[in-house]
Design a protein around this motif. Structure first.
Motif, PDB file in Angstrom:
ATOM      1  N   VAL A 238     152.634 125.312  48.344  1.00  0.00           N
ATOM      2  CA  VAL A 238     153.025 126.303  47.441  1.00  0.00           C
ATOM      3  C   VAL A 238     153.286 127.359  47.864  1.00  0.00           C
ATOM      4  CG1 VAL A 238     152.568 127.206  44.911  1.00  0.00           C
ATOM      5  CG2 VAL A 238     151.388 125.158  45.726  1.00  0.00           C
ATOM      6  N   ASP A 239     154.710 128.010  47.441  1.00  0.00           N
ATOM      7  CA  ASP A 239     154.963 129.236  48.126  1.00  0.00           C
ATOM      8  C   ASP A 239     154.628 130.495  47.152  1.00  0.00           C
ATOM      9  OD1 ASP A 239     157.513 130.209  46.571  1.00  0.00           O
ATOM     10  OD2 ASP A 239     158.082 128.321  47.310  1.00  0.00           O
ATOM     11  N   ASN A 240     154.701 131.783  47.693  1.00  0.00           N
ATOM     12  CA  ASN A 240     154.388 132.962  46.500  1.00  0.00           C
ATOM     13  C   ASN A 240     155.709 133.621  46.521  1.00  0.00           C
ATOM     14  OD1 ASN A 240     152.720 134.769  45.217  1.00  0.00           O
ATOM     15  ND2 ASN A 240     152.396 135.898  47.106  1.00  0.00           N
ATOM     16  N   LEU A 241     156.995 133.038  47.108  1.00  0.00           N
ATOM     17  CA  LEU A 241     158.326 134.042  46.930  1.00  0.00           C
ATOM     18  C   LEU A 241     158.377 134.408  45.305  1.00  0.00           C
ATOM     19  CD1 LEU A 241     160.593 134.716  48.434  1.00  0.00           C
ATOM     20  CD2 LEU A 241     161.721 132.679  47.263  1.00  0.00           C
ATOM     21  N   THR A 242     158.084 133.634  44.266  1.00  0.00           N
ATOM     22  CA  THR A 242     158.526 133.923  42.828  1.00  0.00           C
ATOM     23  C   THR A 242     157.620 132.964  42.039  1.00  0.00           C
ATOM     24  OG1 THR A 242     160.110 134.105  41.248  1.00  0.00           O
ATOM     25  CG2 THR A 242     160.407 132.367  43.013  1.00  0.00           C
ATOM     26  N   THR A 243     157.869 132.733  40.895  1.00  0.00           N
ATOM     27  CA  THR A 243     157.207 131.643  39.916  1.00  0.00           C
ATOM     28  C   THR A 243     157.094 130.394  40.683  1.00  0.00           C
ATOM     29  OG1 THR A 243     157.851 133.072  38.073  1.00  0.00           O
ATOM     30  CG2 THR A 243     157.188 130.819  37.807  1.00  0.00           C
TER      31      THR A 243
ATOM     32  N   HIS B 221     145.994 128.331  44.793  1.00  0.00           N
ATOM     33  CA  HIS B 221     145.827 129.291  44.099  1.00  0.00           C
ATOM     34  C   HIS B 221     147.106 130.144  43.294  1.00  0.00           C
ATOM     35  CE1 HIS B 221     146.217 130.567  48.380  1.00  0.00           C
ATOM     36  NE2 HIS B 221     146.772 131.810  47.786  1.00  0.00           N
ATOM     37  N   TRP B 222     148.292 129.475  43.903  1.00  0.00           N
ATOM     38  CA  TRP B 222     149.398 129.916  43.548  1.00  0.00           C
ATOM     39  C   TRP B 222     150.265 128.740  42.469  1.00  0.00           C
ATOM     40  CZ3 TRP B 222     150.742 131.683  48.969  1.00  0.00           C
ATOM     41  CH2 TRP B 222     150.204 132.794  49.217  1.00  0.00           C
ATOM     42  N   ALA B 223     149.381 127.814  42.417  1.00  0.00           N
ATOM     43  CA  ALA B 223     150.236 126.447  41.946  1.00  0.00           C
ATOM     44  C   ALA B 223     150.452 126.573  40.521  1.00  0.00           C
ATOM     45  CB  ALA B 223     149.166 125.155  42.307  1.00  0.00           C
ATOM     46  N   ASP B 224     151.525 125.860  40.274  1.00  0.00           N
ATOM     47  CA  ASP B 224     152.047 125.745  38.693  1.00  0.00           C
ATOM     48  C   ASP B 224     151.177 124.821  38.059  1.00  0.00           C
ATOM     49  OD1 ASP B 224     153.606 122.733  38.614  1.00  0.00           O
ATOM     50  OD2 ASP B 224     153.642 123.720  40.469  1.00  0.00           O
TER      51      ASP B 224
ATOM     52  N   ALA C 221     142.851 120.223  49.116  1.00  0.00           N
ATOM     53  CA  ALA C 221     143.485 121.115  48.112  1.00  0.00           C
ATOM     54  C   ALA C 221     143.027 122.615  48.895  1.00  0.00           C
ATOM     55  CB  ALA C 221     143.269 120.874  47.079  1.00  0.00           C
ATOM     56  N   THR C 222     143.678 123.585  49.681  1.00  0.00           N
ATOM     57  CA  THR C 222     143.157 124.701  50.052  1.00  0.00           C
ATOM     58  C   THR C 222     143.699 125.665  49.081  1.00  0.00           C
ATOM     59  OG1 THR C 222     145.109 125.300  51.155  1.00  0.00           O
ATOM     60  CG2 THR C 222     143.618 123.863  52.208  1.00  0.00           C
ATOM     61  N   TYR C 223     142.769 126.572  48.924  1.00  0.00           N
ATOM     62  CA  TYR C 223     143.007 127.835  48.030  1.00  0.00           C
ATOM     63  C   TYR C 223     141.973 129.084  48.576  1.00  0.00           C
ATOM     64  CZ  TYR C 223     138.134 127.082  46.291  1.00  0.00           C
ATOM     65  OH  TYR C 223     136.786 126.755  46.067  1.00  0.00           O
ATOM     66  N   ARG C 224     142.529 130.102  48.163  1.00  0.00           N
ATOM     67  CA  ARG C 224     141.685 131.423  48.476  1.00  0.00           C
ATOM     68  C   ARG C 224     140.682 131.679  47.326  1.00  0.00           C
ATOM     69  NH1 ARG C 224     146.739 135.693  49.753  1.00  0.00           N
ATOM     70  NH2 ARG C 224     147.921 134.330  51.552  1.00  0.00           N
ATOM     71  N   HIS C 225     139.355 131.373  47.536  1.00  0.00           N
ATOM     72  CA  HIS C 225     138.553 131.492  46.616  1.00  0.00           C
ATOM     73  C   HIS C 225     138.088 133.041  45.955  1.00  0.00           C
ATOM     74  CE1 HIS C 225     136.096 132.883  50.108  1.00  0.00           C
ATOM     75  NE2 HIS C 225     135.063 132.996  49.502  1.00  0.00           N
ATOM     76  N   ASP C 226     138.333 133.832  46.890  1.00  0.00           N
ATOM     77  CA  ASP C 226     138.271 135.250  46.651  1.00  0.00           C
ATOM     78  C   ASP C 226     139.300 135.778  45.597  1.00  0.00           C
ATOM     79  OD1 ASP C 226     139.843 135.175  48.500  1.00  0.00           O
ATOM     80  OD2 ASP C 226     139.441 137.094  49.305  1.00  0.00           O
ATOM     81  N   GLU C 227     140.623 135.008  45.206  1.00  0.00           N
ATOM     82  CA  GLU C 227     141.637 135.280  44.341  1.00  0.00           C
ATOM     83  C   GLU C 227     141.564 134.311  43.056  1.00  0.00           C
ATOM     84  OE1 GLU C 227     145.192 135.956  46.104  1.00  0.00           O
ATOM     85  OE2 GLU C 227     144.476 136.555  48.140  1.00  0.00           O
TER      86      GLU C 227
ATOM     87  N   ARG D  39     138.466 132.432  35.031  1.00  0.00           N
ATOM     88  CA  ARG D  39     139.284 131.876  34.020  1.00  0.00           C
ATOM     89  C   ARG D  39     140.584 131.512  34.821  1.00  0.00           C
ATOM     90  NH1 ARG D  39     137.740 133.014  29.203  1.00  0.00           N
ATOM     91  NH2 ARG D  39     139.950 132.431  28.230  1.00  0.00           N
ATOM     92  N   HIS D  40     140.808 131.545  35.992  1.00  0.00           N
ATOM     93  CA  HIS D  40     141.903 130.975  36.782  1.00  0.00           C
ATOM     94  C   HIS D  40     142.127 129.617  36.585  1.00  0.00           C
ATOM     95  CE1 HIS D  40     144.731 129.937  40.127  1.00  0.00           C
ATOM     96  NE2 HIS D  40     144.987 131.190  40.071  1.00  0.00           N
ATOM     97  N   PRO D  41     143.412 129.093  36.183  1.00  0.00           N
ATOM     98  CA  PRO D  41     143.687 127.750  36.104  1.00  0.00           C
ATOM     99  C   PRO D  41     143.124 126.657  36.892  1.00  0.00           C
ATOM    100  CG  PRO D  41     145.816 128.935  35.578  1.00  0.00           C
ATOM    101  CD  PRO D  41     144.541 129.972  36.235  1.00  0.00           C
ATOM    102  N   LEU D  42     143.143 127.353  38.349  1.00  0.00           N
ATOM    103  CA  LEU D  42     142.369 126.386  39.392  1.00  0.00           C
ATOM    104  C   LEU D  42     140.963 126.071  39.190  1.00  0.00           C
ATOM    105  CD1 LEU D  42     142.728 124.647  41.893  1.00  0.00           C
ATOM    106  CD2 LEU D  42     142.544 126.675  43.137  1.00  0.00           C
ATOM    107  N   THR D  43     140.483 127.033  38.655  1.00  0.00           N
ATOM    108  CA  THR D  43     138.842 127.141  38.500  1.00  0.00           C
ATOM    109  C   THR D  43     138.486 126.163  37.325  1.00  0.00           C
ATOM    110  OG1 THR D  43     138.708 129.672  39.152  1.00  0.00           O
ATOM    111  CG2 THR D  43     136.761 128.698  38.011  1.00  0.00           C
ATOM    112  N   ILE D  44     139.484 126.141  36.438  1.00  0.00           N
ATOM    113  CA  ILE D  44     139.090 125.407  35.253  1.00  0.00           C
ATOM    114  C   ILE D  44     139.269 123.869  35.641  1.00  0.00           C
ATOM    115  CG2 ILE D  44     139.920 124.507  33.065  1.00  0.00           C
ATOM    116  CD1 ILE D  44     140.994 127.429  32.637  1.00  0.00           C
ATOM    117  N   VAL D  45     140.432 123.565  36.682  1.00  0.00           N
ATOM    118  CA  VAL D  45     140.281 122.204  37.105  1.00  0.00           C
ATOM    119  C   VAL D  45     139.257 121.876  37.926  1.00  0.00           C
ATOM    120  CG1 VAL D  45     141.887 120.779  38.639  1.00  0.00           C
ATOM    121  CG2 VAL D  45     142.706 122.246  36.935  1.00  0.00           C
ATOM    122  N   MET D  46     138.616 122.802  38.875  1.00  0.00           N
ATOM    123  CA  MET D  46     137.689 122.372  39.783  1.00  0.00           C
ATOM    124  C   MET D  46     136.089 122.276  38.954  1.00  0.00           C
ATOM    125  SD  MET D  46     138.145 124.531  43.299  1.00  0.00           S
ATOM    126  CE  MET D  46     138.299 126.170  42.412  1.00  0.00           C
TER     127      MET D  46
END
Length: 861
Positions: free
Chosen positions: A59-64, A110-113, A136-142, A146-153
């Motif tokens: 997932v890129d962080n360029l824009t949405t 952490h940037w995923a849609d 599936a990699t992610y920045r756990h400190d970001e 209530r982050h959507p990824l936290t909910i999925v995990m």
């Protein structure tokens, strides 16, 4: 080189062995930015390259975020169809993975849609049979709670095939090894202290070659870039604004520099080659360079990028909208942003769709676009916010659309906007606003003639009347909606109105008719595969059956509805039905299971109040009955129910609190606790709710006022003090707790003894105390009570078996037991045999003696 990653790599390889063998595995691999997650997954890919397909997407962080980008990037053989519904899309994704043993790496989630996370949730629940390891990699400190990824995990955390691991920073020994390998003249301990062991920071410092350690990662990156020529630095700037890896010809075009300048950036390690072109080694480096650009330089680069990409990929609306906005091309930004939003919405990435609509509204000044066009963008934004539970934002956007439609004089759109504002206001608990907008919608649309918006406005009014308990008005407005739906041939309006009217009638004397209408709504919704309407029908069928104590019907509807919703990842509906299943399980005496489900359900960070209230009230009751602290759950139920003003929310919370007050010996509080719910019953007649409220008030010696409405079912004899009749009624419903409450206040001490046995089997210590206390206050003979540790039920006796044991201690014969318990002699013998077997004794006398010796029963006086 890979340092201090041998252990996590070995664990990932063990997960891969299990996954590739057909027992799919999913690993969430967290770590701070730059800690080395990508290096670890690349080492894993290298180890597995000869054994399976290696598929890597990011997932890129360029824009949405782009909808499903991580999957489409990784799975070139997946045919992504915008025409397919989400369930079909996710099933096709699973089929692609099932076809070939694979390592699937999804980076930077952490940037995923929203659609990407929904797809991952879908796969995580269906890993069996997949020859796949998903990392599936992610920045756990970001990732916040209530982050959507936290909910999925969190939702996948209990599954044995799903794991979560964190990649730690390098130790001082690891940094020392890197310093030694690089040949740098730096103090390793100082470098470790300054970089906190961040692998990327360490390697950037070593690559820069400075004798001094920079203060930040950004400084380290810019120190390396500062050694480039002006042309190569411009190439690095172009790579930074393009965001993702780019081919050489695109880099040279955007930077307006020759290929030699690109080569220089690669030679100095600022840019690295990948499968899709050239880019930065890490997103931290790209951001550092991008943030260093001046406003003028940034706009110039975005203008070139927009011009070039418009030719190379004119349908990449997400990227083009981003460049157009930064290039100052507002009209193009609006065009591309709205197109990107529509695509994201079709793929289920509704948060991202909302962000694109917001971009479109931000880009274009209000005066430069026709009012209806801008209103339509606000309308679309409101719908995306509604779908993502951002109701206050949906109300704001819908209000903006309404104002613009008013200015444009579009009465049909005004009426539909008013209907939507009614619905949204109800979600926020603003019932007065909901009623006001609903009436305005009908008044606006009726003069315009028959239309679908008018039919939906009628059905919306029917729903509000149903929720308010006004069955006559619900039937009136629902009938109008059904007539208009039939004339227009609109199946969705028909389904919606049938549900509203059926639910309203189910709480009246015409409950059978209402049930048939609800079943018809369900059948039509299933035929249309109308997901939300199917889930709503199952929910209402299950919740109504629960409140009317038809538990077999309730569990059948709720189980079917939960299975349907889980298959389609309709999580909000799943949670609501789970909440009602908790209520049913609690009434049936399955308290341990009910509490497990309550704790799991209420632990969800984004749980809607309507989902929390039934479970919190039911769980609080169980805790109170067992003598545990129920304050937290009961206060939650009351606090969430109060603002709704609805009987179906307020009554469960009030009844649970009233029971807790009686259990705690505070019956004087019951009047205040129940008075509001009792007032609501007078406006929305519900005989089951009335019966329970009157029961609790009777325990507080509050006068039961005669009226046209009488308690339903087992509550009628309960309130009248016909204990045997009430107990038999509750027993036929399968409710041991209520059966015990009825028996417990009987004049016959033998029946009260049965009540104690039942409550002991439920481990309802506070309930036993309350029954004995109430009997004492009423001057009734007290039954004996088993000792405290009898609650452990030696030999794992069931509630019924423990009751049998108590009566065996009184010397009752099989015939007497059968008569006392209203069972057949054969059934009694079956229970007695179970007691003897579990206590390990050959005779009844020996079983009773053993129970007394172990302290399960008191010794005779």
């Amino acid at each position: 080189m890979l340092v201090e990653r041998e252990a996590p790599l070995a664990e990932l390889l063990s997960f891969a062995a299990e996954g590739l063998d057909g027992h799919g595995r999913l690993v969430f691999l967290g770590g701070e930015a730059g800690v080395g997650k990508t290096s670890l997954t690349r080492a894993l890919a290298a180890e597995l390259a000869g054994r399976c397909a290696v598929r890597i997407g990011a997932v890129d962080n360029l824009t949405t975020a782009d909808a499903l980008a991580a999957f489409t990037d990784a799975l070139q053989d997946w045919n992504l169809s915008l025409d397919a519904d989400r369930l079909a899309l996710f099933r096709s994704l699973r089929e692609v993975l099932r076809a070939t043993p694979s390592l699937l790496v999804l980076e930077d989630l952490h940037w995923a849609d929203e659609a990407t996370l929904d797809a991952l949730r879908f796969l995580g629940r269906r890993l069996d049979g997949l020859p796949t390891l998903i990392v599936a990699t992610y920045r756990h400190d970001e990732v916040s709670p209530r982050h959507p990824l936290t909910i999925v995990m969190g939702e996948l955390a209990g599954l044995p095939q799903v794991h979560r691991r964190i990649v730690p920073p390098l130790t001082s020994a690891g940094v020392a090894l890197l310093v030694e390998q690089s040949g740098a003249v730096l103090d390793a301990a100082d470098l470790h202290a300054r970089t906190a062991g961040n692998a990327f920071f360490v390697t950037e410092v070593l690559a820069a070659g400075d004798p001094e350690v920079p203060a930040t990662v950004r400084d380290a990156v810019l120190a390396r870039v500062s050694r480039l020529s002006e042309g190569a630095a411009e190439v690095a700037a172009a790579a930074a604004i393009l965001g993702t890896a780019a081919p050489v010809d695109l880099l040279t075009a955007v930077a307006a520099q020759p290929v030699d300048a690109v080569d220089e950036g690669v030679e100095h390690g600022v840019l690295v080659a990948g499968k899709d072109g050239l880019g930065f080694r890490h997103e931290l480096a790209r951001q550092a360079v991008e943030q260093s650009l001046s406003v003028v330089q940034r706009r110039r680069l975005h203008q070139r990028a927009l011009s070039r990409l418009s030719v190379l990929n004119p349908t990449d609306h997400r990227t083009l909208a981003h460049h157009a906005l930064w290039a100052g091309e507002d009209a193009l930004a609006v065009t591309h942003a709205t197109a990107a939003a529509r695509r994201a919405s079709l793929l289920g990435a509704h948060r991202e769709a909302a962000a694109q609509y917001q971009l479109a509204l931000r880009a274009e000044p209000a005066g430069d676009v026709q009012l209806p066009t801008r209103a339509a963008v606000y309308e679309a934004l409101a719908y995306e916010c509604y779908l993502t539970d951002r109701i206050p934002e949906a109300v704001s956007a819908r209000q903006q659309a309404l104002d613009l439609y008013e200015l444009a004089g579009d009465r049909a759109q005004v009426g539909d906007a008013q209907r939507w504002l009614s619905r949204l206001s109800w979600f926020l608990g603003r019932n007065d606003d909901a009623e006001r907008y609903a009436a305005r919608a009908v008044a606006t649309l009726e003069p315009l003639g028959e239309s679908r918006p008018l039919a939906m406005a009628y059905s919306n009014l029917a729903q509000l009347r149903m929720l308010a308990g006004n069955s006559a008005e619900a039937e009136l407005w629902g009938g109008r909606a059904l007539q208009l739906a039939a004339k227009l041939g609109d199946r969705e309006v028909e389904i919606h109105a049938l549900n509203n009217v059926g639910t309203a009638l189910s709480h009246t004397e015409r409950a059978a008719e209402g049930h048939r209408m609800l079943q018809r709504s369900l059948e039509l919704a299933l035929a249309e595969d109308a997901h939300e309407h199917v889930a709503r029908a199952y929910t209402n069928l299950g919740s109504i059956a629960t409140t009317q104590r038809r538990y077999a019907d309730a569990l059948a509807s709720l189980s079917a509805g939960i299975a349907y919703s889980e298959e389609r990842d309709l999580d909000s509906w799943t949670r609501y039905m789970e909440s009602w299943r908790v209520v049913a399980l609690g009434e049936l005496g399955s308290w341990d299971e009910a509490m497990e489900r309550t704790i799991r359900l209420l632990g969800h960070p984004d749980l809607d109040p309507v989902c929390a209230i039934p479970a919190a009230a039911a769980g609080g009751r169980i805790q109170a009955r067992r003598g545990e602290d129920a304050t937290g759950l009961l206060d939650l139920a009351v606090r969430l129910a109060a603002p709704t003003g609805e009987l179906q929310r307020i009554a469960p919370a009030a009844s649970a609190s009233a029971e807790a007050a009686w259990l705690a010996g505070r019956p004087e509080e019951i009047d205040d606790i129940t008075v509001r719910a009792l007032d609501l019953v007078s406006m929305r007649p519900d005989r089951w709710v009335l019966g329970e409220l009157l029961w609790w008030r009777s325990l507080a010696d509050l006068r039961v006022v005669d009226g046209p409405l009488t308690p339903a079912g087992a509550f009628a004899p309960m309130v009248a003090g016909r204990w045997n009749e009430a107990a038999l009624a509750w027993e036929s419903l399968g409710c041991p707790l209520w059966q015990a409450y009825a028996l417990g206040l009987s004049d016959d001490v033998a029946l009260a003894q049965r009540a104690v046995g039942i409550l002991e089997g439920l481990r309802a210590t506070a309930a036993i105390d309350a029954v004995l206390r109430t009997r004492r206050e009423r001057g009734l003979q007290l039954p004996r009570r088993p000792r405290q540790h009898a609650r452990e039920r030696v030999g794992q006796l069931t509630s019924r078996e423990f009751e049998i044991l108590l009566l065996l201690a009184d010397g009752l014969s099989t015939a007497e037991l059968a008569d006392r318990l209203v069972l057949s002699p054969r059934t009694v013998e079956h229970h007695v045999s179970a007691v003897l077997r579990k206590l390990g004794e050959p005779t009844r006398a020996r079983a009773v003696a053993t129970a007394r010796r172990l302290g399960v029963l008191e010794l005779p006086a």
